[in-house]
Design an enzyme around this catalytic site. Structure first.
Site, mmCIF file in Angstrom:
data_model
loop_
_atom_site.group_PDB
_atom_site.id
_atom_site.type_symbol
_atom_site.label_atom_id
_atom_site.label_comp_id
_atom_site.label_asym_id
_atom_site.label_seq_id
_atom_site.Cartn_x
_atom_site.Cartn_y
_atom_site.Cartn_z
ATOM 1 N N PHE A 126 0.831 -1.201 0.000
ATOM 2 C CA PHE A 126 0.000 0.000 0.000
ATOM 3 C C PHE A 126 0.870 1.257 0.000
ATOM 4 C CE2 PHE A 126 -2.148 -3.308 2.422
ATOM 5 C CZ PHE A 126 -3.460 -3.276 1.981
ATOM 6 N N ASP A 127 0.439 2.263 -0.749
ATOM 7 C CA ASP A 127 0.938 3.615 -0.549
ATOM 8 C C ASP A 127 0.303 4.151 0.730
ATOM 9 O OD1 ASP A 127 2.137 6.128 -1.077
ATOM 10 O OD2 ASP A 127 0.318 6.814 -2.074
ATOM 11 N N GLY A 128 0.840 5.233 1.257
ATOM 12 C CA GLY A 128 0.316 5.784 2.498
ATOM 13 C C GLY A 128 -0.729 6.865 2.296
#
Length: 301
Positions: free
Chosen positions: A158-160
């Site tokens: 996941f990106d943040g």
């Protein structure tokens, strides 16, 4: 988690199987030509699509636990008639998918809540945008230039900002620059970030992970973010406040994410920025999350 016993993932038929040829016929010849083609090829098994490996690994968790902990739902714009080929292919590949909605051209996003889905994956960007607007975790699937890993472990990255977390910090970066972003994050380091559209999905994954011993989990997660020190502290403290475990955290300071996703062996990576998504898709299957400030003035992926 909508159901304490299950992780529910809804997926479109074009994300699950390779329907490029069928879609080409639809675009060139229209609905009638598409329907005729699907019925004529009803007994021909569809090849796996970009999310096939992800789905297979999700469903394998049930075999490991020997209980129905994960369910995959098919949400398809096909009609029930033309959808027979899809279900024939599901049976051929041995996928335990029994629930479906065939909407005959209409958007199926309204059935996400009815099925209690934690995640919706589709190749239709407009359906994904509607799902996100309704509060569901959703992503537009982009094909990978490289084949999926064949390991048994399900690996999700996941990106943040604007994915797991809100886009509040991303807005400051875009409006005021990197220095202001760093100052803001340092000042707010002990204040947890608000949740983004994938917070609940990550929490559900974490719940499933807790059903296994830590070193035997069939799921491994990673945060892969352009952030770097000192902006890392707020992220770490946010996940701690949420009581959610991330197995790996990569703070890349702006380096291209693709090689790191490949090293992690991601089955899928979720990011809000189209540039990052197209770059990542050269290495792994990628889901574009059209949410937040990065998508206010850009067309769908």
């Amino acid at each position: 988690m909508t159901d304490a016993r299950k992780l529910v993932v809804a997926i479109s038929s074009r994300a699950l199987f390779d329907l490029d040829e069928s879609h080409r016929i639809f675009e060139e010849g229209g609905k009638e030509a598409f329907c005729r083609y699907q019925i004529e090829h009803e007994e021909e098994t569809l090849a796996p699509g970009v999310a096939f490996t992800l789905v297979r690994k999700l469903l394998a968790i049930n075999d490991t636990l020997r209980q129905p902990t994960v369910e995959v739902i098919l949400l398809s714009r096909n009609s029930a008639d033309t959808g027979l080929r899809v279900f024939n292919s599901i049976r051929h590949h041995g996928l335990d998918i029994v629930r479906a909605a065939f909407t005959n051209g209409a958007s199926p996003f309204g059935y996400i809540a009815a099925f209690g889905a934690d995640l919706f994956l589709s190749s239709n960007a407009e359906d994904v945008k509607k799902a996100l607007a309704a509060g569901h975790a959703a992503a537009t699937i982009l094909a990978s230039a490289k084949p999926a890993t064949d390991s048994g472990q399900l690996r999700i990255a996941f990106d943040g900002d604007a994915v797991l977390f809100s886009d509040e910090s991303e807005r400051i970066y875009r409006e005021q620059g990197l220095e202001a972003f760093a100052e803001y994050e340092a000042a707010e380091a002990r204040k947890p970030l608000s949740g983004g559209p994938f917070k609940a999905f990550l929490a559900t994954l974490h719940h499933v992970q807790t059903l296994f011993d830590a070193d035997e989990s069939p799921i491994r997660t990673a945060l892969v973010t352009a952030r770097a020190a000192p902006a890392h502290e707020r992220v770490v403290r946010t996940l701690r406040a949420w009581n959610i475990r991330i197995d790996e955290a990569l703070f890349l300071g702006g380096k291209a994410k693709g090689p790191f996703l490949s090293a992690f062996g991601a089955d899928i990576f979720f990011d809000d920025q189209q540039g990052h998504c197209h770059s990542a898709s050269q290495h792994v299957a990628t889901g574009h999350v059209p949410h937040g400030v990065a998508n206010l003035d850009t067309p769908p992926a």
